[in-house]
Write a protein that holds these residues in place. Structure first.
Motif, PDB file in Angstrom:
ATOM      1  N   GLU A  27       0.896  -0.898  -0.234  1.00 48.47           N
ATOM      2  CA  GLU A  27       0.365   0.342  -0.095  1.00 48.47           C
ATOM      3  C   GLU A  27       0.876   1.270  -0.478  1.00 48.47           C
ATOM      4  O   GLU A  27       0.214   2.212  -0.584  1.00 48.47           O
ATOM      5  CB  GLU A  27      -0.859   0.052   1.441  1.00 48.47           C
ATOM      6  N   HIS A  53      -2.871  -1.261 -10.189  1.00 50.04           N
ATOM      7  CA  HIS A  53      -3.497  -0.454  -9.865  1.00 50.04           C
ATOM      8  C   HIS A  53      -3.091   0.592 -10.693  1.00 50.04           C
ATOM      9  O   HIS A  53      -3.408   1.288 -11.031  1.00 50.04           O
ATOM     10  CB  HIS A  53      -2.094   0.607  -8.203  1.00 50.04           C
ATOM     11  N   ALA A  96       0.915  -5.564  -6.766  1.00 56.12           N
ATOM     12  CA  ALA A  96      -0.439  -4.373  -6.749  1.00 56.12           C
ATOM     13  C   ALA A  96      -0.305  -2.935  -7.239  1.00 56.12           C
ATOM     14  O   ALA A  96      -1.393  -2.209  -7.383  1.00 56.12           O
ATOM     15  CB  ALA A  96       0.191  -3.276  -5.059  1.00 56.12           C
TER      16      ALA A  96
END
Ligand code: MUC
Ligand code: MG
Length: 367
Positions: free
Chosen positions: A141, A181, A177
């Motif tokens: 993240e 994204h 990720a």
């Protein structure tokens, strides 16, 4: 054009955001400013970044070798005698960033003397490079948020993701990720800084086969001679040699050994004179070339940019020119500005940069 002095000034500027990678970490830019003065009053500048985990140099060692060995050897030579300067520096083994900073400061002084940009003296191919941003270890993240911030603020669309952790799933999750994204709107490649074995690297590459990676860099040590050749031979993307190729001879050895299919050029370790040799060698061997980052500040970045913009092969891919954004401050009077994902070189003479003397006074650590 005669060199009258070579000065080495250690300084320390904290990182706002430290960088963590498989072979080390950086919390402060504890670099050495190198200034070459001529009898005409011209001053050329460059910076040497000590990277003990890569080249064995330390900040105090860089200052010492410049003050005790190199400065005396260069006094009286002219800025045009760069091969002679290189030959004298080569009498001392190692010390690549100390030698390179001197070489680049000499080129800066030469450009200023002639009234011409160094990048044009070197080759003059273009005036800008696309920028690739290096993302250090963190959780998925945080790394996605960091990439998005670089995208929003600076238009950067190429990211080099540091990998090499154990278990490899930590890194694979980050790359996945980022791809989830951004989709296909960004270029992604990975750098292991020798953190994995050849077998771990092969497994990780298989897991990431669907993620559209542009390159893989130094996933395992080149000293794993047969393992590395085995790994490189089974990949279907270029494998970049970085810390395993600090000299032209190393490039030749690693490429002929099948241990890499592409190379990093880092002006911090090969200056301009040796980087030019590496470039010509790479061109002759038909290698992909990426302008790498030695975790440079703005002075080092201006050097990378000047060289990268000088040739077609070094400006084809995004260059690693943004690590200075993670520093809390720097030494230039006019900070470098990344716009629309590109960094444009100065059109002024030499490197086209000026040192802010007040900042240097504030950050130098020798007084
Ligand atoms: C890089 O590309 O590896 C980290 C260690 C080093 O020698 O350079 C940096 C970036
Ligand atoms: Mg690398």
């Amino acid at each position: 054009m005669k060199i009258v002095s070579v000065e080495a000034v250690p300084f320390s500027i904290p990182y706002r955001k430290p960088l963590h990678f498989a072979s080390g970490e950086v919390y402060a830019a504890e670099h050495v400013l190198v200034r070459v003065r001529t009898d005409d009053g011209v001053v050329g500048v460059a910076e040497a970044p000590p990277r003990p985990y890569t080249y064995g140099e330390t900040q105090r060692g860089i200052v010492a070798v410049i003050e005790d060995v190199f400065a005396g050897q260069l006094q009286g030579l002219t800025l045009l005698e760069r091969e002679q300067i290189g030959a004298r520096l080569a009498r001392t083994v190692g010390n690549p960033t100390a030698k390179s900073a001197i070489d680049m400061a000499v080129w800066d002084a030469l450009g200023k003397t002639l009234g011409l940009p160094v990048s044009e003296l070197l080759g003059g191919y273009t005036d800008r490079l696309r920028v690739s941003h290096m993302l250090g270890f963190d959780d998925p993240e945080t790394m996605v948020a960091e990439a998005q911030r670089m995208r929003d603020r600076h238009g950067i669309a190429t990211f080099k993701v540091k990998v090499g952790r154990r278990p490899a799933e930590l890194d694979i999750a980050v790359v996945r990720a980022l791809r989830d994204h951004f989709g296909d709107t960004v270029e992604l490649y990975i750098d292991g800084n020798r953190g994995w074995t050849p077998a771990e690297s092969a497994r990780a590459m298989k897991e990431m086969a669907d993620l559209g990676l542009l390159f893989a860099e130094e996933l395992c040590p080149a000293d794993d001679v047969l393992g590395r050749r085995w790994l490189v031979g089974r990949l279907d993307i270029p494998f970049i040699a970085d810390e395993s190729v600090p000299t032209p001879a190393d490039v030749t050895r690693e490429i002929l050994a099948g241990a890499a299919t592409a190379i990093n050029i880092k002006t911090a370790r090969t200056g301009f004179t040796q980087s030019r040799r590496v470039h010509h060698l790479g061109e002759g061997l038909g290698l992909e070339i990426v302008m790498g980052n030695q975790i440079d500040g703005q002075i080092g970045t201006a050097c990378t940019l000047a060289f990268g913009a000088a040739f077609e092969a070094t400006s084809r891919y995004a260059g690693e020119l943004s690590n200075f954004l993670d520093m809390s401050d720097d030494l230039l009077t006019e900070p470098l500005q990344i716009r629309d994902g590109c960094l444009q070189r100065s059109s002024r003479a030499g490197l086209g940069i000026d040192i802010d003397e007040d900042k240097l006074e504030h950050y130098r650590t020798d007084n």
